[in-house]
Design a protein around this motif. Structure first.
Motif, PDB file in Angstrom:
ATOM      1  N   GLN A 233       1.089   7.098  -6.119  1.00  0.00           N
ATOM      2  CA  GLN A 233      -0.317   6.885  -6.450  1.00  0.00           C
ATOM      3  C   GLN A 233      -0.499   6.358  -7.871  1.00  0.00           C
ATOM      4  OE1 GLN A 233      -2.855   7.339  -4.163  1.00  0.00           O
ATOM      5  NE2 GLN A 233      -4.140   6.337  -5.679  1.00  0.00           N
ATOM      6  N   ARG A 234       0.290   6.853  -8.804  1.00  0.00           N
ATOM      7  CA  ARG A 234       0.154   6.447 -10.201  1.00  0.00           C
ATOM      8  C   ARG A 234       0.554   4.983 -10.399  1.00  0.00           C
ATOM      9  NH1 ARG A 234       2.975   5.701 -14.892  1.00  0.00           N
ATOM     10  NH2 ARG A 234       4.955   5.982 -13.788  1.00  0.00           N
ATOM     11  N   THR A 235       1.728   4.622  -9.897  1.00  0.00           N
ATOM     12  CA  THR A 235       2.196   3.244 -10.111  1.00  0.00           C
ATOM     13  C   THR A 235       1.390   2.249  -9.282  1.00  0.00           C
ATOM     14  OG1 THR A 235       3.958   3.710  -8.495  1.00  0.00           O
ATOM     15  CG2 THR A 235       4.541   3.842 -10.837  1.00  0.00           C
ATOM     16  N   TYR A 236       0.980   2.671  -8.104  1.00  0.00           N
ATOM     17  CA  TYR A 236       0.144   1.808  -7.261  1.00  0.00           C
ATOM     18  C   TYR A 236      -1.180   1.507  -7.958  1.00  0.00           C
ATOM     19  CZ  TYR A 236      -2.426   0.260  -3.048  1.00  0.00           C
ATOM     20  OH  TYR A 236      -3.171  -0.449  -2.125  1.00  0.00           O
ATOM     21  N   LYS A 237      -1.770   2.528  -8.548  1.00  0.00           N
ATOM     22  CA  LYS A 237      -3.041   2.347  -9.252  1.00  0.00           C
ATOM     23  C   LYS A 237      -2.877   1.417 -10.445  1.00  0.00           C
ATOM     24  CE  LYS A 237      -6.889   4.871 -11.352  1.00  0.00           C
ATOM     25  NZ  LYS A 237      -7.430   6.210 -11.708  1.00  0.00           N
ATOM     26  N   ILE A 238      -1.763   1.544 -11.169  1.00  0.00           N
ATOM     27  CA  ILE A 238      -1.506   0.650 -12.306  1.00  0.00           C
ATOM     28  C   ILE A 238      -1.355  -0.787 -11.818  1.00  0.00           C
ATOM     29  CG2 ILE A 238       0.123   0.047 -14.144  1.00  0.00           C
ATOM     30  CD1 ILE A 238       0.787   3.047 -14.326  1.00  0.00           C
ATOM     31  N   LYS A 239      -0.609  -0.966 -10.739  1.00  0.00           N
ATOM     32  CA  LYS A 239      -0.431  -2.308 -10.178  1.00  0.00           C
ATOM     33  C   LYS A 239      -1.784  -2.915  -9.800  1.00  0.00           C
ATOM     34  CE  LYS A 239       1.813  -5.710  -7.907  1.00  0.00           C
ATOM     35  NZ  LYS A 239       2.697  -6.706  -8.505  1.00  0.00           N
ATOM     36  N   LEU A 240      -2.627  -2.140  -9.125  1.00  0.00           N
ATOM     37  CA  LEU A 240      -3.945  -2.626  -8.727  1.00  0.00           C
ATOM     38  C   LEU A 240      -4.794  -2.991  -9.945  1.00  0.00           C
ATOM     39  CD1 LEU A 240      -4.784  -0.095  -5.863  1.00  0.00           C
ATOM     40  CD2 LEU A 240      -4.436  -2.554  -5.591  1.00  0.00           C
TER      41      LEU A 240
ATOM     42  N   ASN B  57       6.256   7.373  -2.287  1.00  0.00           N
ATOM     43  CA  ASN B  57       6.561   8.765  -2.646  1.00  0.00           C
ATOM     44  C   ASN B  57       8.033   9.119  -2.420  1.00  0.00           C
ATOM     45  OD1 ASN B  57       3.751   9.249  -3.250  1.00  0.00           O
ATOM     46  ND2 ASN B  57       3.410   9.311  -1.036  1.00  0.00           N
ATOM     47  N   THR B  58       8.895   8.238  -2.891  1.00  0.00           N
ATOM     48  CA  THR B  58      10.336   8.483  -2.840  1.00  0.00           C
ATOM     49  C   THR B  58      10.869   8.378  -4.272  1.00  0.00           C
ATOM     50  OG1 THR B  58      10.881   6.146  -2.527  1.00  0.00           O
ATOM     51  CG2 THR B  58      10.466   7.455  -0.537  1.00  0.00           C
ATOM     52  N   ASN B  59      12.179   8.405  -4.407  1.00  0.00           N
ATOM     53  CA  ASN B  59      12.792   8.305  -5.735  1.00  0.00           C
ATOM     54  C   ASN B  59      12.551   6.953  -6.406  1.00  0.00           C
ATOM     55  OD1 ASN B  59      13.797  10.899  -5.562  1.00  0.00           O
ATOM     56  ND2 ASN B  59      15.781  10.247  -4.718  1.00  0.00           N
TER      57      ASN B  59
ATOM     58  N   ASP C  10       0.839  -1.197   0.000  1.00  0.00           N
ATOM     59  CA  ASP C  10       0.000   0.000   0.000  1.00  0.00           C
ATOM     60  C   ASP C  10       0.879   1.255   0.000  1.00  0.00           C
ATOM     61  OD1 ASP C  10       0.875   0.564   2.628  1.00  0.00           O
ATOM     62  OD2 ASP C  10      -0.714  -0.668   3.486  1.00  0.00           O
ATOM     63  N   LEU C  11       0.242   2.403   0.129  1.00  0.00           N
ATOM     64  CA  LEU C  11       0.972   3.677   0.140  1.00  0.00           C
ATOM     65  C   LEU C  11       1.049   4.298   1.528  1.00  0.00           C
ATOM     66  CD1 LEU C  11      -0.323   5.364  -3.154  1.00  0.00           C
ATOM     67  CD2 LEU C  11       1.856   4.214  -2.770  1.00  0.00           C
ATOM     68  N   GLU C  12       0.687   3.514   2.542  1.00  0.00           N
ATOM     69  CA  GLU C  12       0.800   4.011   3.919  1.00  0.00           C
ATOM     70  C   GLU C  12       2.265   4.005   4.352  1.00  0.00           C
ATOM     71  OE1 GLU C  12      -1.880   5.045   5.653  1.00  0.00           O
ATOM     72  OE2 GLU C  12      -3.189   4.588   3.959  1.00  0.00           O
ATOM     73  N   LYS C  13       2.617   4.932   5.209  1.00  0.00           N
ATOM     74  CA  LYS C  13       3.994   5.003   5.695  1.00  0.00           C
ATOM     75  C   LYS C  13       4.260   4.002   6.810  1.00  0.00           C
ATOM     76  CE  LYS C  13       4.938   9.801   4.405  1.00  0.00           C
ATOM     77  NZ  LYS C  13       5.372  11.137   4.871  1.00  0.00           N
ATOM     78  N   LYS C  14       3.200   3.534   7.457  1.00  0.00           N
ATOM     79  CA  LYS C  14       3.373   2.593   8.559  1.00  0.00           C
ATOM     80  C   LYS C  14       3.613   1.174   8.024  1.00  0.00           C
ATOM     81  CE  LYS C  14      -1.616   1.874   8.935  1.00  0.00           C
ATOM     82  NZ  LYS C  14      -2.797   1.998   9.809  1.00  0.00           N
ATOM     83  N   GLY C  15       4.208   0.359   8.866  1.00  0.00           N
ATOM     84  CA  GLY C  15       4.450  -1.035   8.487  1.00  0.00           C
ATOM     85  C   GLY C  15       5.771  -1.214   7.764  1.00  0.00           C
ATOM     86  N   TYR C  16       6.394  -2.389   7.990  1.00  0.00           N
ATOM     87  CA  TYR C  16       7.676  -2.681   7.343  1.00  0.00           C
ATOM     88  C   TYR C  16       7.490  -2.873   5.845  1.00  0.00           C
ATOM     89  CZ  TYR C  16      11.699  -5.336   5.746  1.00  0.00           C
ATOM     90  OH  TYR C  16      12.775  -5.783   5.022  1.00  0.00           O
ATOM     91  N   LYS C  17       8.316  -2.204   5.056  1.00  0.00           N
ATOM     92  CA  LYS C  17       8.256  -2.312   3.602  1.00  0.00           C
ATOM     93  C   LYS C  17       9.662  -2.530   3.053  1.00  0.00           C
ATOM     94  CE  LYS C  17       4.239   0.662   2.573  1.00  0.00           C
ATOM     95  NZ  LYS C  17       3.675   0.770   3.926  1.00  0.00           N
TER      96      LYS C  17
ATOM     97  N   LYS D 141      13.601   1.748  -9.519  1.00  0.00           N
ATOM     98  CA  LYS D 141      12.432   2.560  -9.859  1.00  0.00           C
ATOM     99  C   LYS D 141      11.347   1.694 -10.486  1.00  0.00           C
ATOM    100  CE  LYS D 141      14.775   7.004 -10.691  1.00  0.00           C
ATOM    101  NZ  LYS D 141      14.029   7.789  -9.702  1.00  0.00           N
ATOM    102  N   HIS D 142      10.115   1.955 -10.071  1.00  0.00           N
ATOM    103  CA  HIS D 142       8.966   1.258 -10.640  1.00  0.00           C
ATOM    104  C   HIS D 142       8.626   1.862 -11.992  1.00  0.00           C
ATOM    105  CE1 HIS D 142       7.956  -0.988  -6.935  1.00  0.00           C
ATOM    106  NE2 HIS D 142       8.507   0.048  -6.337  1.00  0.00           N
ATOM    107  N   LYS D 143       8.416   0.983 -12.986  1.00  0.00           N
ATOM    108  CA  LYS D 143       8.159   1.449 -14.350  1.00  0.00           C
ATOM    109  C   LYS D 143       6.669   1.563 -14.658  1.00  0.00           C
ATOM    110  CE  LYS D 143      12.406  -0.682 -16.131  1.00  0.00           C
ATOM    111  NZ  LYS D 143      12.962  -1.629 -17.141  1.00  0.00           N
ATOM    112  N   GLY D 144       5.818   1.033 -13.757  1.00  0.00           N
ATOM    113  CA  GLY D 144       4.381   1.082 -14.011  1.00  0.00           C
ATOM    114  C   GLY D 144       3.931   0.121 -15.091  1.00  0.00           C
ATOM    115  N   LYS D 145       4.625  -1.041 -15.192  1.00  0.00           N
ATOM    116  CA  LYS D 145       4.290  -2.045 -16.189  1.00  0.00           C
ATOM    117  C   LYS D 145       4.399  -3.429 -15.561  1.00  0.00           C
ATOM    118  CE  LYS D 145       6.320   0.637 -20.011  1.00  0.00           C
ATOM    119  NZ  LYS D 145       7.363   0.614 -21.088  1.00  0.00           N
ATOM    120  N   GLY D 146       3.668  -4.379 -16.141  1.00  0.00           N
ATOM    121  CA  GLY D 146       3.795  -5.763 -15.709  1.00  0.00           C
ATOM    122  C   GLY D 146       2.717  -6.197 -14.729  1.00  0.00           C
ATOM    123  N   TYR D 147       2.797  -7.456 -14.313  1.00  0.00           N
ATOM    124  CA  TYR D 147       1.769  -8.063 -13.477  1.00  0.00           C
ATOM    125  C   TYR D 147       2.391  -8.689 -12.229  1.00  0.00           C
ATOM    126  CZ  TYR D 147      -1.016  -7.246 -17.640  1.00  0.00           C
ATOM    127  OH  TYR D 147      -1.647  -6.633 -18.700  1.00  0.00           O
TER     128      TYR D 147
END
Length: 334
Positions: free
Chosen positions: A53-60, A46-48, A32-39, A315-321
């Motif tokens: 939000q854009r890539t997360y939405k594409i993934k979903l 929202n880092t480099n 998810d995009l929450e700051k809490k929890g180990y990732k 970096k996430h490219k916003g492609k793939g499954y």
């Protein structure tokens, strides 16, 4: 004549058999995009790394596309980060015309990823099996359903990856075996998920000293006892306290859900207890086990996984499954 046809239709609706589709899918790091929890570092929002939000939405949307194509009644999921991520996926599916009213996630242990499920059918209960107290092992999710008066137990697994030896997967298998013995081998039980084990793991890992620290014993084959039933479902004989791996009920060329260095592997499995083979109550439908091998899920000869660059800063490219293919099977409910 019309009255007779209406009567036949009414009889089928009230007393006819129904089809239940069960699937499993490792969705590959649905954070998810929450700051809490180990990732993982590349999923810090929202880092480099470009996880936003854009890539997360594409993934979903991409994962939802696959799940909608499967259209299972119950789908087990692996590598879901949180309840929020599960809810976001559920909402995305609803936007795309597929509604899962019921859901659950094994989130008591704060591992980076967890197992979960989405279901069109209500469940009696859903609880976690603690494999160990350490974060090296993910909890197993146990859920009970009652379908047309028939009890069905489903256990969702994500065992230790091949970065660890077989002894670690055996720990998970023993936890599972212990709980199954408490429920009873005469019950309708489905074990599924990412076992990080081939359906014939006992053969393929023997020469790998990194994995074979158990003198040839494996969790999926020896602890869960899948060694004796290696034929098509219609040809297998009853074996008390054994589980039948559904991969044996399709052609060998189709038995895979993962590709590693060009080699196909069946890391994702669906195992069933003996009563699900007896054609009574709930029963497996012969020759219904399959992966979802649609063209869009492949890139050249590899599975089209979620694309993250291998640069110094990933970096996430916003492609793939996902790096796994879904696996599904059908059951008849009388």
């Amino acid at each position: 004549m019309k009255a007779l046809l209406l009567l036949v239709a009414l009889w089928a609706a009230l007393f006819g058999d129904s089809i239940l589709k069960i699937a499993t899918y490792n969705v590959e790091n649905l954070f998810d995009l929450e700051k809490k929890g180990y990732k993982y570092k590349e999923y810090e929002p929202n880092t480099n790394s470009n996880w936003n939000q854009r890539t997360y939405k594409i993934k979903l949307q991409n994962i939802a596309k696959v799940i909608k194509e499967i259209d299972a009644d119950i789908i087990a999921l692996q590598e879901v980060h949180s309840l929020q991520a599960l809810k976001d996926l559920r909402f995305t599916l609803k936007q795309n015309g597929l509604y899962y009213q019921y859901y659950s996630i094994a989130d008591k242990k704060h591992t980076a990823t967890k197992v979960a499920f989405l279901s069109k059918l209500p469940f009696t209960y859903s609880k976690e099996l603690s494999v160990t107290s350490t974060y090296k092992y993910r909890n197993i999710l146990e859920s009970k359903f009652k379908i047309n008066g028939n009890d069905l137990y489903i256990f969702i697994n994500h065992w230790k990856a091949k970065s660890g030896p077989e002894s670690m997967r055996i720990v998970s298998a023993k936890t599972l075996r212990k709980r199954v013995s408490e429920i009873g081998y005469d019950k309708n039980i489905v074990l599924l998920g990412d076992f990080n084990s081939h359906y014939e793991e006992f053969l393929i890992f023997k020469r790998n000293r990194k994995h074979n620290d158990t003198n040839g014993k494996t969790g999926i084959n020896h602890v869960l006892r899948t060694l004796k039933q290696i034929h098509r479902a219609k040809d297998v004989k009853y074996e008390k306290e054994n589980f039948y791996n559904l991969w044996y009920d399709t052609d060998a060329s189709k038995r895979y859900s993962y590709i590693f260095k060009g080699k196909k592997e069946a890391l994702d499995n669906i195992l069933i207890s003996q009563p699900l083979l007896d054609k009574k109550g709930i029963s497996y439908i012969d020759d219904s086990i399959t992966n979802l091998d649609k063209n869009y899920l492949f890139k050249k000869k590899n599975i089209y996984r979620w694309q993250v660059s291998k640069a110094r800063v990933s970096k996430h490219k916003g492609k793939g499954y996902s790096d796994h293919l879904p696996v599904m099977a059908k059951f008849r409910v009388k």
